[in-house]
Design an enzyme around this catalytic site. Structure first.
Site, PDB file in Angstrom:
ATOM      1  CE1 TYR A   7      -8.751  -0.255  -0.279  1.00 45.95           C
ATOM      2  CE2 TYR A   7      -6.748   0.379  -1.435  1.00 45.95           C
ATOM      3  CZ  TYR A   7      -7.492  -0.568  -0.770  1.00 45.95           C
ATOM      4  OH  TYR A   7      -6.990  -1.836  -0.583  1.00 45.95           O
ATOM      5  CB  CYS A  51      -8.698  -4.840  -0.202  1.00 48.40           C
ATOM      6  SG  CYS A  51      -9.677  -3.499  -0.901  1.00 48.40           S
ATOM      7  CD1 TRP A  80      -3.352  -0.577   0.603  1.00 43.44           C
ATOM      8  CD2 TRP A  80      -2.171  -2.319   1.348  1.00 43.44           C
ATOM      9  NE1 TRP A  80      -4.176  -1.682   0.576  1.00 43.44           N
ATOM     10  CE2 TRP A  80      -3.481  -2.765   1.022  1.00 43.44           C
ATOM     11  CE3 TRP A  80      -1.248  -3.251   1.824  1.00 43.44           C
ATOM     12  CZ2 TRP A  80      -3.885  -4.089   1.183  1.00 43.44           C
ATOM     13  CZ3 TRP A  80      -1.657  -4.571   1.979  1.00 43.44           C
ATOM     14  CH2 TRP A  80      -2.962  -4.980   1.661  1.00 43.44           C
ATOM     15  CG  HIS A 104     -11.723  -4.203   3.228  1.00 40.02           C
ATOM     16  ND1 HIS A 104     -10.606  -4.500   2.477  1.00 40.02           N
ATOM     17  CD2 HIS A 104     -11.853  -5.228   4.114  1.00 40.02           C
ATOM     18  CE1 HIS A 104     -10.077  -5.638   2.903  1.00 40.02           C
ATOM     19  NE2 HIS A 104     -10.817  -6.088   3.885  1.00 40.02           N
ATOM     20  CG  ASP A 121     -10.653  -9.681   4.284  1.00 41.82           C
ATOM     21  OD1 ASP A 121      -9.843  -9.664   3.339  1.00 41.82           O
ATOM     22  OD2 ASP A 121     -11.033  -8.655   4.873  1.00 41.82           O
ATOM     23  CG  ASP A 159     -20.519   4.304  16.882  1.00 39.74           C
ATOM     24  OD1 ASP A 159     -21.286   4.096  15.933  1.00 39.74           O
ATOM     25  OD2 ASP A 159     -20.809   4.049  18.064  1.00 39.74           O
TER      26      ASP A 159
END
Length: 705
Positions: free
Chosen positions: A535, A266, A231, A325, A348, A390
């Site tokens: 992202y 991802c 990344w 994602h 995942d 949250d």
């Protein structure tokens, strides 16, 4: 032939055409027979003489390095003794020296490569291409991956193309992707991964253990698996994650070199894991979640820090909110847990957090996420947080040389939006948020949340980060923090939009709308910032800020424009290689009431299209032309352009160098395609340049006989 002639096998016919049609495995590009478990297949055995009573004939199936009968890795099937370890064999017919045998593997047989030898009397016959590939069987009611709906099986098992959804919740983009589970060497690559997983034979029977192992092996962490994540924005020595258009090249290269392929992010991990699961026969789909929380310490809270100008800061938080994602859902019965959790399971392969000491994630029942049953295996707390955390905003100011944190907003409904997958049998996005979550604010959502909170201990309301660790946590505060979005005295609301198309090379023209809805005179201090970010939420460039004080009365609104000149961002944009988004943050404070509100919106750049010209139909093995046309309608030269083209069954992955394309210029590229397979086939093309990475297109063609 003398009466005493010993029985010998002279040949064996795997009746490939007939068997693969019955088993829906005709697509696999491989010499060997590929069949699915729990379903009969036929083999024809030719003998040196007719079979007589007293002759002994058996089929021996063996799997693994050191096959043994007592371990179940060697099966000796004799037509007269029907059942062995749940496998069945019967003589369909005898015709002179020919025997037609029907073999049905157990619906819970270990998946993998079986060697078939035929024993006749004391002679053992080893056929060439005698390795049979046995896969999971969604068509078989007794298989744990059974899927009753034909249209769903066609999509989730047999479709070798699809879309992966990226971009942002504000503007979702569908990225065409070639899964290519039937292409040459892909099945062999999956079998290599199964062997590499070191799963026991018992574990190979179970789609849950197989999918967990595959989620670990698709990333290269721990086990030099398929793909290396990167990344950083620097992809020297490999392929930029932006440049893939499918899984085939990746799995073929991995199978050839047995070394991790560089590089993935991802959607690439999800694309490859989807190919692997479909290839093995487990129904699966790519799932994109927008505003996905990466909550490292499972407290259902992600903190976002901004400075006094309203610019998001990278350095403070370990947690992050990704614009999107992508993971996968695999379909199966879960025999390892209480009833009620069969169906879709999240898996995942993006290496985010370790689970049981390895970078693997899932299978986690989607129903467990919805119901808040986050104690169930595997990794349900992590997946729950990804779609339910949250987001709390903090402003960091310096007071007497010390950092001071003030809370400037909480968003409870923002994480886990627009959960998306490709619709069954249609080229459109299907929103599956309701499979993962009850409607926000509903009674069921409250109950599910209270249930989840009883297993996850959220922390108190103090910021936590490297810098803030000295702040005392509110003692003993572990009751559920059910945060409502603040309803302010002034009815303050913020909206962020773009007012013109966001084209690279043009000014970025956006607007922040400030609204109040209750009677009174309100003075609002507004600060806004515009940044470029990857992202994953990592800010890459600050482009500009605004600061305004406005007066609103009662139920009214005002639009504050924000404009970024091309010079302020084009150089930055060209230097970034990844999924780049424009992040706008707005923070408003009502002077009279001290109400504070923070909102952020990510937007993606828009690009001119590539058009594809080709006939609507073609016939098998007859060449047809396909042209790609791109007009550069941007105010900027696109440098070092490359056109990537791949069409499964019609055109092998190829890269065409296109040089620089000046503004207003037209690029036209033609390829000649040779269809080698029947049915609907797709050609996928992508244009990449230094300035822009994300222009892709696709077109379908029907191939007939």
């Amino acid at each position: 032939v003398f009466p005493g002639t010993s029985l010998k096998v002279t040949g064996i016919n795997f009746l490939k055409g007939q068997n693969t049609q019955q088993h829906h495995t005709g697509g696999y590009n491989i010499k060997n027979l590929v069949v699915r478990r729990g379903q009969p297949f036929l083999v024809q055995v030719s003998l040196n003489r007719e079979l007589r009573s007293g002759d002994k004939l058996s089929l021996r199936f063996s799997i693994g390095e050191n096959p043994m009968k007592n371990r179940g890795s060697l099966l000796s099937l004799k037509p007269e003794r029907e059942d062995f370890n749940g496998w069945k064999i019967s003589m369909v017919k005898k015709d002179g020296k020919e025997c037609l045998l029907s073999v049905t593997s157990a619906p819970s047989a270990a998946v993998g490569k079986y060697n078939l030898h035929v024993k006749a009397g004391t002679n053992i016959y080893k056929p060439e291409n005698g390795v049979i590939y046995l896969l999971f069987n969604p068509w078989c009611e007794d298989d744990a991956v059974y899927m009753g709906n034909e249209a769903q099986r066609n999509e989730y098992v047999l479709n070798d193309t699809g879309y992966i959804y990226t971009g942002s919740a504000y503007s979702i983009y569908s990225k065409p992707w070639n899964f290519g589970q039937f292409e040459e060497f892909v099945l062999d690559a999956c079998m290599y991964l199964l062997d590499k997983s070191k799963l026991s034979l018992t574990d190979r029977r179970n789609p849950a253990t197989v999918s967990r192992a595959m989620s670990a092996l698709v990333n290269s962490n721990d086990d030099s698996g398929v793909l290396m994540g990167n990344w950083s924005g620097n992809y020297v020595g490999g392929t930029s994650p932006m440049d893939w258009i499918g899984s085939v090249t990746i799995l073929q290269q991995y199978y050839k070199t047995k070394k991790p392929v560089r590089y993935g992010q991802c959607w690439v991990f999800a694309g490859v894991l989807n190919t692997v699961m479909r290839c093995l026969g487990v129904p699966s789909r790519c799932v994109s979640t927008f505003n996905a929380a990466h909550d490292t310490d499972e407290n259902l809270r992600v903190d976002v820090y901004v400075n006094e100008k309203g610019e998001k800061l990278n350095s403070l938080s370990l947690d992050s909110v990704w614009n999107f994602h992508v993971w996968n859902d695999a379909w199966m019965k879960r025999t390892d847990m209480p009833p009620g959790f069969d169906g879709w399971q999240a898996i995942d392969s993006t290496p985010q957090e370790q689970s049981q000491g390895r970078f693997q994630c899932g299978p986690c029942p989607v129903k467990a996420v919805r119901e808040g049953d986050v104690y169930l295996p595997f990794d349900s707390k992590f997946v729950y947080a990804e779609v339910n955390a949250d987001r709390v905003f903090w402003m960091v100011t310096k007071v007497n040389g010390k950092e001071k944190y003030s809370k400037i907003g909480t968003e409870t409904q923002d994480i886990g939006q627009n959960i998306s997958t490709k619709a069954v049998g249609q080229n459109r996005r299907e929103d599956i948020t309701r499979e993962y979550k009850y409607p926000e604010g509903s009674r069921e959502e409250r109950k599910s949340m209270e249930r989840a909170y009883s297993f996850i201990r959220p922390s108190g309301m103090t910021p936590r980060s490297g810098y803030a660790s000295t702040v005392q946590t509110l003692s003993g505060n572990i009751q559920p923090l059910i945060l409502k979005d603040p309803v302010t005295k002034s009815g303050l609301q913020l909206e962020i939009n773009n007012t013109e198309a966001l084209l690279p090379g043009n000014p970025l023209e956006m607007a922040i709308t400030v609204k109040t809805s209750t009677p009174g005179n309100w003075t609002v201090d507004l600060i806004g910032s515009c940044q470029l970010q990857y992202y994953t939420g990592k800010v890459q460039a600050n482009l500009g800020t605004i600061k305004e004080t406005i007066s609103l009365e009662g139920n009214s609104e005002m639009l504050i424009p924000m404009k970024i000149a091309p010079d302020a961002y084009m150089k930055e944009l060209a230097s970034l290689d990844g999924e780049v988004l424009i992040l706008v943050t707005a923070i408003a404070e009502v002077k009279e009431t001290n109400d504070k509100l923070t909102k952020e919106t990510s937007m993606r750049f828009e690009y001119p299209p590539i058009t594809v010209q080709m006939p609507e139909t073609a016939t098998l093995y007859n060449d047809f032309p396909c042209a790609f046309i791109f007009k550069n309608m941007l105010n900027v030269t696109l440098e070092n352009c490359k056109l990537l083209v791949e069409g499964l069954g019609i055109f092998k992955m190829t890269t065409f160098e296109q040089g620089d394309i000046m503004p207003g210029r037209i690029m036209k590229s033609e390829v000649i395609c040779t269809p080698t397979r029947l049915g609907e086939k797709k050609i996928v093309a992508k244009l990449i340049s230094d300035q822009i990475k994300g222009i892709s297109t696709e077109k379908a063609i029907i191939i007939t006989e």
